[in-house]
Write an enzyme that holds these catalytic residues in place. Structure first.
Site, mmCIF file in Angstrom:
data_model
loop_
_atom_site.group_PDB
_atom_site.id
_atom_site.type_symbol
_atom_site.label_atom_id
_atom_site.label_comp_id
_atom_site.label_asym_id
_atom_site.label_seq_id
_atom_site.Cartn_x
_atom_site.Cartn_y
_atom_site.Cartn_z
ATOM 1 N N HIS A 308 -28.959 -22.330 28.965
ATOM 2 C CA HIS A 308 -28.637 -23.752 28.786
ATOM 3 C C HIS A 308 -28.467 -24.392 30.156
ATOM 4 O O HIS A 308 -27.972 -23.766 31.091
ATOM 5 C CB HIS A 308 -27.339 -23.916 27.985
ATOM 6 C CG HIS A 308 -27.171 -25.278 27.397
ATOM 7 N ND1 HIS A 308 -26.665 -26.329 28.113
ATOM 8 C CD2 HIS A 308 -27.481 -25.765 26.175
ATOM 9 C CE1 HIS A 308 -26.646 -27.396 27.350
ATOM 10 N NE2 HIS A 308 -27.137 -27.094 26.170
ATOM 11 N N ASP A 366 -29.204 -23.087 19.286
ATOM 12 C CA ASP A 366 -30.427 -22.811 18.508
ATOM 13 C C ASP A 366 -30.583 -21.347 18.138
ATOM 14 O O ASP A 366 -31.526 -20.991 17.428
ATOM 15 C CB ASP A 366 -31.648 -23.258 19.321
ATOM 16 C CG ASP A 366 -31.637 -24.759 19.530
ATOM 17 O OD1 ASP A 366 -31.737 -25.207 20.679
ATOM 18 O OD2 ASP A 366 -31.481 -25.481 18.524
HETATM 19 C C1 SDX Z 1 -30.938 -27.498 23.548
HETATM 20 O O1 SDX Z 1 -29.354 -30.174 27.385
HETATM 21 C C2 SDX Z 1 -28.692 -30.035 26.145
HETATM 22 O O2 SDX Z 1 -27.611 -30.342 25.970
HETATM 23 C C3 SDX Z 1 -29.666 -29.472 25.109
HETATM 24 C C4 SDX Z 1 -28.996 -29.082 23.749
HETATM 25 C C5 SDX Z 1 -28.478 -30.298 22.987
HETATM 26 O O3 SDX Z 1 -27.665 -30.102 22.158
HETATM 27 O O4 SDX Z 1 -29.071 -31.427 23.222
HETATM 28 O O5 SDX Z 1 -27.967 -28.143 24.002
HETATM 29 C C6 SDX Z 1 -30.039 -28.413 22.827
HETATM 30 O O6 SDX Z 1 -31.977 -27.919 23.998
HETATM 31 C C7 SDX Z 1 -30.484 -26.078 23.805
HETATM 32 C C8 SDX Z 1 -31.496 -25.270 24.674
HETATM 33 C C9 SDX Z 1 -32.620 -24.794 23.743
HETATM 34 N N1 SDX Z 1 -33.706 -24.185 24.542
HETATM 35 C C10 SDX Z 1 -33.954 -22.865 24.478
HETATM 36 O O7 SDX Z 1 -33.249 -22.050 23.883
HETATM 37 C C11 SDX Z 1 -35.207 -22.436 25.216
HETATM 38 C C12 SDX Z 1 -34.921 -21.204 26.073
HETATM 39 N N2 SDX Z 1 -34.034 -21.614 27.181
HETATM 40 C C13 SDX Z 1 -34.640 -21.947 28.449
HETATM 41 O O8 SDX Z 1 -35.896 -22.532 28.381
HETATM 42 C C14 SDX Z 1 -33.655 -22.573 29.434
HETATM 43 O O9 SDX Z 1 -32.524 -21.800 29.417
HETATM 44 C C15 SDX Z 1 -33.255 -24.034 29.288
HETATM 45 C C16 SDX Z 1 -34.447 -24.932 29.262
HETATM 46 C C17 SDX Z 1 -32.445 -24.236 28.052
HETATM 47 C C18 SDX Z 1 -32.396 -24.394 30.491
HETATM 48 O O10 SDX Z 1 -33.183 -24.205 31.599
HETATM 49 P P1 SDX Z 1 -32.663 -24.663 33.069
HETATM 50 O O11 SDX Z 1 -31.268 -25.104 33.062
HETATM 51 O O12 SDX Z 1 -33.674 -25.577 33.629
HETATM 52 O O13 SDX Z 1 -32.607 -23.324 33.838
HETATM 53 P P2 SDX Z 1 -33.822 -22.710 34.591
HETATM 54 O O14 SDX Z 1 -35.075 -22.895 33.774
HETATM 55 O O15 SDX Z 1 -33.808 -23.209 35.981
HETATM 56 O O16 SDX Z 1 -33.463 -21.149 34.527
HETATM 57 C C19 SDX Z 1 -32.554 -20.615 35.463
HETATM 58 C C20 SDX Z 1 -32.986 -19.169 35.584
HETATM 59 C C21 SDX Z 1 -34.496 -19.020 35.818
HETATM 60 O O17 SDX Z 1 -34.687 -17.827 36.534
HETATM 61 P P3 SDX Z 1 -34.964 -17.968 38.150
HETATM 62 O O18 SDX Z 1 -36.158 -18.868 38.337
HETATM 63 O O19 SDX Z 1 -33.672 -18.538 38.737
HETATM 64 O O20 SDX Z 1 -35.253 -16.527 38.597
HETATM 65 O O21 SDX Z 1 -32.720 -18.493 34.334
HETATM 66 C C22 SDX Z 1 -33.949 -18.064 33.761
HETATM 67 C C23 SDX Z 1 -35.056 -18.830 34.422
HETATM 68 O O22 SDX Z 1 -36.265 -18.077 34.432
HETATM 69 N N3 SDX Z 1 -33.860 -18.373 32.337
HETATM 70 C C24 SDX Z 1 -34.253 -17.556 31.363
HETATM 71 C C25 SDX Z 1 -33.955 -18.235 30.171
HETATM 72 N N4 SDX Z 1 -33.408 -19.420 30.455
HETATM 73 C C26 SDX Z 1 -33.352 -19.512 31.791
HETATM 74 N N5 SDX Z 1 -34.842 -16.334 31.379
HETATM 75 C C27 SDX Z 1 -35.113 -15.796 30.171
HETATM 76 N N6 SDX Z 1 -34.847 -16.369 28.972
HETATM 77 C C28 SDX Z 1 -34.276 -17.594 28.945
HETATM 78 N N7 SDX Z 1 -34.023 -18.170 27.770
#
Ligand code: SDX
Length: 431
Positions: A308, A366
């Protein structure tokens, strides 16, 4: 009220600039950079807005480190346990919990607006039957401005109020009809003798050929899912609604923009993607393979329902959702749900893995919601529409807050330009 007694000093090219520091009632202070460009001729740079406050708000507060979510100060776990969705709608819209009389009046006003203009049915017929229900909702909600002209003048507080009630009331009907159209069944009209969640379930699952009794367990679970998704500070879809409304666009067009943004798998589309992922994993013995893929930098795969932007601890909604999944499946007698077993084992193994611990990746809202929705009889394509139904009150509350602020301006971010500098046109014969 904002406390403006502190300042921050920026030193740039030998010049110092004093920037006001504003403090809210909770959460980080903010550095007010509104005059930075005129004073120092520079922009700030924050793609994805990870360190940017886009507005003031009094609606929802999130502490990502503590895993805390408050709606007008009330913790989400207390609201999920003690309140219900329409009462939370009142709280988000008007700022306080209603008295019994206020709640009765509000519920009556919403109930009386649940029908949609009869001609809106023709919009559905223009879609293919296999159209994703979110595609239908974006189109039908956007078209509402063509039917409800008397609540599109955003400068009229009364019209803003009517548009808010109409949106909250009509979204379940629009979503249920998108589902009915998708499966080729006749539309079911809302009933005024049913509560919000029961009405939605009946419009989704009733057929004209027989009576339909709403299961009170499912109605309570549905209402709790609506409550848990109602609002969430300045998330991507809410920020989309605020940016759309900053140009003066009508509320129906702004909500349609929010639905479009919510659809993405990184945001509200994650509930559908998460259940599809859990099904692809299928059995606990395949979990290590998927965890390895999620950690592999060369593999775009991510664990859906994990991580998140704000929460660097458990998403408090996920905790309630997990408890609700156990209760609903148990009450429905689905105690050996293999998908729930995979989800629990995946959560356990991921949380024990240093990669997820270091990056502070926890289950989000989710991760468990899809398991409950599938047990209730919904196909995965209806998961995000249900999220949209619930989040409409958050979008509308934030929209009203912005429109009620006379100082609000059109949103217009700038950029760091990396393209070609000025050059003259070259005739084709000289290229
Ligand atoms: C919702 O914003 C809100 O409030 C949203 C929400 C709401 O109620 O409105 O809460 C609803 O959208 C919840 C999130 C649902 N999405 C998912 O479950 C999809 C999977 N999650 C990821 O795509 C991700 O965690 C996000 C998009 C939710 C957040 O991404 P960020 O904050 O942009 O973080 P990032 O992509 O920069 O990741 C940081 C690190 C990265 O690694 P590095 O590049 O630092 O090496 O963490 C890793 C990412 O690769 N990472 C994950 C991961 N999520 C982040 N690695 C594996 N699996 C994951 N799910």
């Amino acid at each position: 009220m904002k406390d403006t007694t502190k300042t921050a000093t920026l030193t740039l090219n030998g010049q110092s600039y004093e920037l006001p520091v504003l403090s809210g009632t909770a959460g980080p202070d903010v550095i007010d950079i509104r005059k930075l460009y005129t004073q120092a001729g520079v922009f700030t740079y924050d793609p994805g807005f990870t360190s940017t406050a886009s507005c003031d708000s009094t609606i929802t507060y999130i502490d990502g480190e503590k895993g805390e979510l408050l709606h007008r100060g009330y913790p989400i776990d207390q609201l999920a346990e003690k309140s219900h969705y329409l009462e939370v709608c009142y709280l988000l819209l008007y700022g306080d919990l209603p008295t019994a009389a206020e709640l009765e009046d509000f519920e009556s006003r919403v109930t009386k607006h649940t029908m949609v203009h009869e001609q809106m049915q023709y919009f559905y017929r223009g879609f293919r039957r296999d159209a994703h229900p979110m595609a239908i909702m974006v189109g039908v909600v956007g078209a509402m401005s063509a039917f409800y002209h008397d609540s599109t003048d955003i400068n009229d507080p009364w019209q803003r109020e009517v548009a808010s009630i109409r949106m909250i009331a009509k979204m379940p009907t629009i979503a249920a009809w998108a589902y009915k159209y998708h499966i080729g069944q006749p539309f079911v009209y809302p009933r005024n003798d049913l509560d919000y969640a029961s009405n939605f379930l009946r419009m989704c699952f009733a057929v004209p050929a027989e009576d339909y009794e709403v299961n009170p367990i499912l109605a309570r679970a549905m209402d709790r899912i609506f409550t848990l998704h109602a609002d969430h500070e300045q998330n991507a879809s809410t920020s989309t609604v605020r940016l759309a409304s900053s140009s003066g666009a009508n509320p129906f067009a702004c909500i349609a923009a929010g639905i479009a943004c919510l659809w993405g798998p990184a945001h509200g589309g994650a509930n559908q993607a998460c259940l599809e992922m859990l099904k692809e994993i299928g059995t606990p013995d395949r979990i290590p393979e998927f965890i390895a893929r999620a950690k592999d930098k060369n593999d775009p795969f991510r664990l859906m329902g994990f991580g998140h932007r704000v929460y660097k601890n458990f998403d408090p909604r996920a905790k309630v959702m997990k408890q609700s999944a156990d209760e609903v499946l148990d009450l429905l007698g689905i105690d050996d749900n293999p998908i729930l077993q995979v989800a629990k084992e995946l959560e356990k193994q991921a949380l024990e893995d240093p990669y997820f611990a270091e990056k502070k990746l926890f289950p989000n809202v989710d991760f468990y919601s899809g398991i409950i929705l599938e047990a209730m009889g919904f196909p995965t394509s209806m998961f995000t529409p249900i999220f949209a139904v619930s989040r409409t009150v958050g979008w509308i509350s934030q929209w009203k807050e912005q429109q009620s602020d006379p100082a609000h301006k059109i949103g217009r971010p700038r950029q760091l330009y990396l393209g070609a500098t000025r050059r003259d046109y070259v005739d084709i014969e000289n290229r």
